[in-house]
Scaffold this active site. Structure first.
Site, PDB file in Angstrom:
ATOM      1  N   ASN A 382       0.814  -1.200   0.000  1.00  0.00           N
ATOM      2  CA  ASN A 382       0.000   0.000   0.000  1.00  0.00           C
ATOM      3  C   ASN A 382       0.858   1.265   0.000  1.00  0.00           C
ATOM      4  O   ASN A 382       0.998   1.928  -1.028  1.00  0.00           O
ATOM      5  CB  ASN A 382      -0.946  -0.029   1.201  1.00  0.00           C
ATOM      6  CG  ASN A 382      -2.039   1.011   1.097  1.00  0.00           C
ATOM      7  OD1 ASN A 382      -1.941   1.970   0.353  1.00  0.00           O
ATOM      8  ND2 ASN A 382      -3.103   0.825   1.860  1.00  0.00           N
ATOM      9  N   ASP A 383       1.474   1.555   1.125  1.00  0.00           N
ATOM     10  CA  ASP A 383       2.226   2.808   1.222  1.00  0.00           C
ATOM     11  C   ASP A 383       3.366   2.885   0.218  1.00  0.00           C
ATOM     12  O   ASP A 383       3.686   3.962  -0.273  1.00  0.00           O
ATOM     13  CB  ASP A 383       2.775   2.982   2.646  1.00  0.00           C
ATOM     14  CG  ASP A 383       1.643   3.159   3.655  1.00  0.00           C
ATOM     15  OD1 ASP A 383       0.598   3.709   3.265  1.00  0.00           O
ATOM     16  OD2 ASP A 383       1.814   2.741   4.805  1.00  0.00           O
ATOM     17  N   VAL A 384       3.981   1.731  -0.105  1.00  0.00           N
ATOM     18  CA  VAL A 384       5.149   1.765  -0.990  1.00  0.00           C
ATOM     19  C   VAL A 384       4.770   2.006  -2.450  1.00  0.00           C
ATOM     20  O   VAL A 384       5.632   2.161  -3.304  1.00  0.00           O
ATOM     21  CB  VAL A 384       6.003   0.472  -0.895  1.00  0.00           C
ATOM     22  CG1 VAL A 384       6.550   0.310   0.506  1.00  0.00           C
ATOM     23  CG2 VAL A 384       5.209  -0.738  -1.318  1.00  0.00           C
TER      24      VAL A 384
END
Lengths: 455, 90
Positions: A382-384
């Protein structure tokens, strides 16, 4: 005199082996040999130490017991549980130095410097021990405590108190050398403080913490070497301290955050993102449509994250990769350094599933050619892959290097629900025109695509 | 005191050497490097063996230190080896 001379010569030899070993461990072709060399270095150092020890029987029993337990764990553990195993072993190393320094305190340190060293080693070793145990518990999901809970705050406070107490005992009280009550307080505060050191740190920041604990265990061993005036402890400990430090820095850079921000602040203080309104709608897709698009793709980039580890999807992912290649598609894996819960987590999982390591690429290798990728398959990351990091200066993760899957022609996002990532930031990727959401368990979804391929 | 200065030199140079040796590690090897370095930190075993045991407390501490350091050493090297064996090139 003669014996200690022989010992020291062998220690030098052992140090050379350690240095060569860790150097080779840093390169793919020589890593296995490097690990073997460092094991020989260890064996030689231990063997020569045995020449003049005081009560060999008890100590041999200890080695036997430790060898049995260690080997049992190492050979039985599933590859998916590697992160917590590394944390656990690391903690035991810290505990050993903690105990060494404790024992040396009872040999009444004979000078000021020795006293300061003993106190510091107790502290670093003890923090490493209980900190690693908490990391182990968190990684194996044995405990789940919110950063804001009272218990977390209590332990965090104890951590700060322990730090102040250490400084006090090192700077102010060296005159109280034989004060056992005082020392006992330090022992207890240290062990509780280690819990408070790691407890508030969230799952996504674990790669940094594990690397740091790794580094600390080395530093503790090197300090123990200073106490015991032993060169090989200093050399080997310092090498570990350095390698842990490098990993810590790499991890922090990959998140575009400073180490102190990760340890003491966390994402909680990040300014609230304002873009949460204009998100629009997501485009869901089902397995058979996903199959049709994949079948026609000529290049596919797979981007795994912690969700792949949770779903244990690495084997079906490898299968999908192979089927795509048979179909004439070029398949690559984009691995972000902080994807997962420890440095290199995704690499280990994919290696376990027999994915060859030369198709694993880093963000810098895949980003420039992203617009030629037909389908980017994001599996539980997600964040990456959050484009806010490049597009939205107000975002808490702005500036973090990401894998820019949003530049691919089509993006599949495999996800269980619409919840946000660890950073608590909504991901605009999900609402992009070229994004298709494939909801459900990653293993089942990919398994579905795989069986469509086989039909 | 002179001994400490000398050992301090060894400490600083070793850390510097370590930083130089491992600065360009590929991300594939992050986990094995960490685990392998972790095994090396089990060198505390040598320290634990050198402890004097004048009292019962010290004997107990030495025994425990040796045991836990050994778990670290054996577990660390074996798990690293297992992991590295999985990494394959086509």
């Amino acid at each position: 005199m003669e014996i200690s001379l022989i010992q020291n010569i062998v220690y030098i030899f052992s140090s050379i082996l350690f240095i060569t070993g860790i150097k080779m461990l840093g390169k793919e072709d020589t890593a296995v040999k490097g690990n073997f060399l460092s094991a020989i270095a260890m064996f030689v150092a231990v063997l020569v130490t045995f020449i003049n020890i005081s009560n060999p029987l008890i100590l041999i029993a200890g080695i036997g017991l430790g060898a049995f337990i260690g080997s049992l764990i190492a050979l039985k553990v599933k590859m998916t549980s590697i992160p917590e195993m590394v944390a656990l072993f690391n903690g035991f190393g810290g505990l050993a130095t903690f105990l060494i320094a404790w024992s040396e305190f009872n040999s009444t340190p004979d000078n000021l410097f020795q006293y300061i060293l003993v106190m510091t080693t107790v502290y670093v070793g003890g923090i490493t021990f209980t900190g690693s145990l908490v990391a182990y518990a968190k990684l194996s999901e044995k405990i789940q405590i919110a950063k804001t809970s009272i218990i977390t705050k209590l332990f965090t406070t104890i951590f700060y108190i322990s730090l102040v107490f250490l400084l006090y005992s090192v700077i102010v009280t060296p005159l109280l050398v034989t004060n056992f009550e005082f020392f006992t307080v330090l022992l207890v505060l240290t062990l509780l403080g280690g819990i408070g050191f790691v407890l508030p740190i969230g799952g996504g920041d674990m790669p940094v913490v594990i690397s740091l604990l790794n580094s600390l265990s080395g530093i503790a061993a090197a300090f123990a070497g200073l106490i015991l005036l032993n060169n090989v402890l200093i050399v080997a400990g310092s090498l570990v301290g350095a390698s842990g430090l490098i990993l810590t820095i790499i991890m922090a850079k990959a998140m575009n955050r400073s180490i102190s921000n990760i340890l003491f602040v966390g994402y909680a203080s990040a300014s609230s993102s304002k873009s949460s309104e204009e998100q629009g709608e997501v485009n869901p897709i089902n397995v058979s449509d996903a199959y049709l698009i994949l079948e026609n793709a000529s290049s596919v980039l797979i981007v795994p994250g912690y969700g792949m580890a949770v779903a244990q999807a690495q084997h079906v992912v490898r299968e999908l990769g192979e089927l795509l290649e048979e179909n004439g598609t070029e398949v690559k894996y984009g691995i972000h350094p902080v994807a997962g819960r420890m440095p290199g987590h995704m690499n280990v999982l994919l290696a376990e599933a027999n994915v060859s390591y030369d198709v694993l690429a880093e963000p810098d290798d895949v980003n420039p050619s992203m617009d030629s990728v037909d389908v980017a398959v994001v599996i539980g990351a997600n964040d990456v892959v959050n484009p806010s990091a490049t597009e939205e200066p107000g975002s808490p993760i702005y500036g973090m290097p990401i894998i820019e899957v949003h530049n691919a022609k089509t993006v599949f996002v495999l996800k269980r629900s619409m919840s946000s990532g660890f950073a608590g930031v909504q991901n605009p990727l999900f609402f992009k025109q070229n994004t298709r959401m494939l909801f459900g368990d990653a293993k089942e979804s990919i398994g579905g695509v795989v069986s469509e391929f086989k039909d | 005191m002179e001994t400490y200065i000398l050992l301090g030199f060894v400490l600083i140079l070793s850390i510097y050497l370590g930083l130089e040796l491992i600065s360009k590690v590929p991300s594939t090897l992050h986990t094995p490097l960490m685990s392998g370095a972790n095994a090396i930190s089990g060198i505390a075993l040598v320290g634990a063996l050198l402890l004097t045991a004048d009292s019962q407390l010290q004997t107990a501490l030495a025994f425990l230190a040796v045991t836990f350091a050994s778990i670290n050493v054996f577990g660390g090297y074996l798990v690293t080896n297992r992991m590295l064996k999985m990494f394959k090139k086509k």
